[in-house]
Design a protein around this motif. Structure first.
Motif, PDB file in Angstrom:
ATOM      1  N   GLY A  89       0.817  -1.222   0.000  1.00  0.00           N
ATOM      2  CA  GLY A  89       0.000   0.000   0.000  1.00  0.00           C
ATOM      3  C   GLY A  89       0.844   1.263   0.000  1.00  0.00           C
ATOM      4  N   VAL A  90       1.888   1.289   0.801  1.00  0.00           N
ATOM      5  CA  VAL A  90       2.769   2.460   0.862  1.00  0.00           C
ATOM      6  C   VAL A  90       3.458   2.685  -0.478  1.00  0.00           C
ATOM      7  CG1 VAL A  90       4.944   3.286   1.854  1.00  0.00           C
ATOM      8  CG2 VAL A  90       3.133   2.433   3.347  1.00  0.00           C
ATOM      9  N   ILE A  91       3.937   1.615  -1.090  1.00  0.00           N
ATOM     10  CA  ILE A  91       4.620   1.749  -2.377  1.00  0.00           C
ATOM     11  C   ILE A  91       3.653   2.240  -3.449  1.00  0.00           C
ATOM     12  CG2 ILE A  91       5.750   0.449  -4.234  1.00  0.00           C
ATOM     13  CD1 ILE A  91       7.028  -1.277  -2.004  1.00  0.00           C
ATOM     14  N   VAL A  92       2.470   1.653  -3.515  1.00  0.00           N
ATOM     15  CA  VAL A  92       1.485   2.069  -4.522  1.00  0.00           C
ATOM     16  C   VAL A  92       1.055   3.517  -4.278  1.00  0.00           C
ATOM     17  CG1 VAL A  92      -0.876   1.665  -5.343  1.00  0.00           C
ATOM     18  CG2 VAL A  92       0.682  -0.263  -5.034  1.00  0.00           C
ATOM     19  N   TYR A  93       0.757   3.854  -3.028  1.00  0.00           N
ATOM     20  CA  TYR A  93       0.309   5.218  -2.711  1.00  0.00           C
ATOM     21  C   TYR A  93       1.386   6.254  -3.028  1.00  0.00           C
ATOM     22  CZ  TYR A  93      -1.890   9.087  -0.258  1.00  0.00           C
ATOM     23  OH  TYR A  93      -2.478  10.292   0.028  1.00  0.00           O
ATOM     24  N   ASN A 148       0.679   9.233  -5.737  1.00  0.00           N
ATOM     25  CA  ASN A 148       0.589  10.595  -5.218  1.00  0.00           C
ATOM     26  C   ASN A 148       2.001  11.087  -4.905  1.00  0.00           C
ATOM     27  OD1 ASN A 148      -0.151  12.986  -4.077  1.00  0.00           O
ATOM     28  ND2 ASN A 148      -1.530  12.094  -2.553  1.00  0.00           N
ATOM     29  N   LYS A 149       2.599  11.775  -5.858  1.00  0.00           N
ATOM     30  CA  LYS A 149       3.982  12.227  -5.713  1.00  0.00           C
ATOM     31  C   LYS A 149       4.127  13.362  -4.691  1.00  0.00           C
ATOM     32  CE  LYS A 149       5.715   9.723  -9.083  1.00  0.00           C
ATOM     33  NZ  LYS A 149       6.637   8.686  -8.920  1.00  0.00           N
ATOM     34  N   GLU A 150       3.037  14.077  -4.374  1.00  0.00           N
ATOM     35  CA  GLU A 150       3.100  15.224  -3.461  1.00  0.00           C
ATOM     36  C   GLU A 150       3.253  14.810  -2.004  1.00  0.00           C
ATOM     37  OE1 GLU A 150      -0.417  17.453  -4.234  1.00  0.00           O
ATOM     38  OE2 GLU A 150       0.108  17.778  -6.335  1.00  0.00           O
TER      39      GLU A 150
END
Length: 143
Positions: A80-84, A88-90
């Motif tokens: 989840g952290v990797i995908v998120y 969302n680059k910001e």
């Protein structure tokens, strides 16, 4: 994990299963032959009227399942952290995790629990295959 050692273990227990099948046939034991080494040992132990192998095997399986259940949320969180972070680059999700000590404490506790359960699994597995199984072979008079 050493793949060579695991392949060696598979071959060793395959050979042991073959030895058990030959013993059943030669002595005409009223025990069904199984393709699973552990199931065959359990059936032979039941034939002897004991349940030590079966109880330790159940404990080993429970520990294995428990470690998998405990590790699964960590895997989901990492994915989840990797995908998120890719979508969302910001938002810097890694900085958020580093700044929150509760996440670190929770991760540390979970990691410690997984390590303890894994160690218990390793100890139980060694007890089953290198102590209880040889005792079972001795009781069956298998060299």
């Amino acid at each position: 994990m050493n793949i060579g050692r695991e392949v060696g273990n598979v071959l060793h227990f395959s050979e042991q299963l073959d030895i058990l099948h030959k013993h059943i046939s030669l002595n005409e034991l009223p025990v069904k032959k199984r393709d699973s080494f552990d199931e065959q040992c359990i059936l032979l132990e039941e034939y002897l009227g004991e349940d030590n192998y079966k109880s330790v095997y159940k404990k080993m399986r429970t520990l294995n399942i428990l470690s998998g259940i405990m590790a699964f949320p960590i895997l989901l969180l990492i994915v989840g952290v990797i995908v998120y972070s890719k979508l969302n680059k910001e938002v810097n999700i890694f900085a958020f995790i580093l700044e929150n000590t509760y996440i670190w404490i929770g991760a540390g506790v979970l990691l410690a629990m997984i390590l303890i359960v894994s160690l218990l699994f390793y100890i139980t597995k060694n007890k089953l295959y290198y102590k209880i199984y040889p005792e079972l072979k001795n009781k069956l008079h298998i060299n």
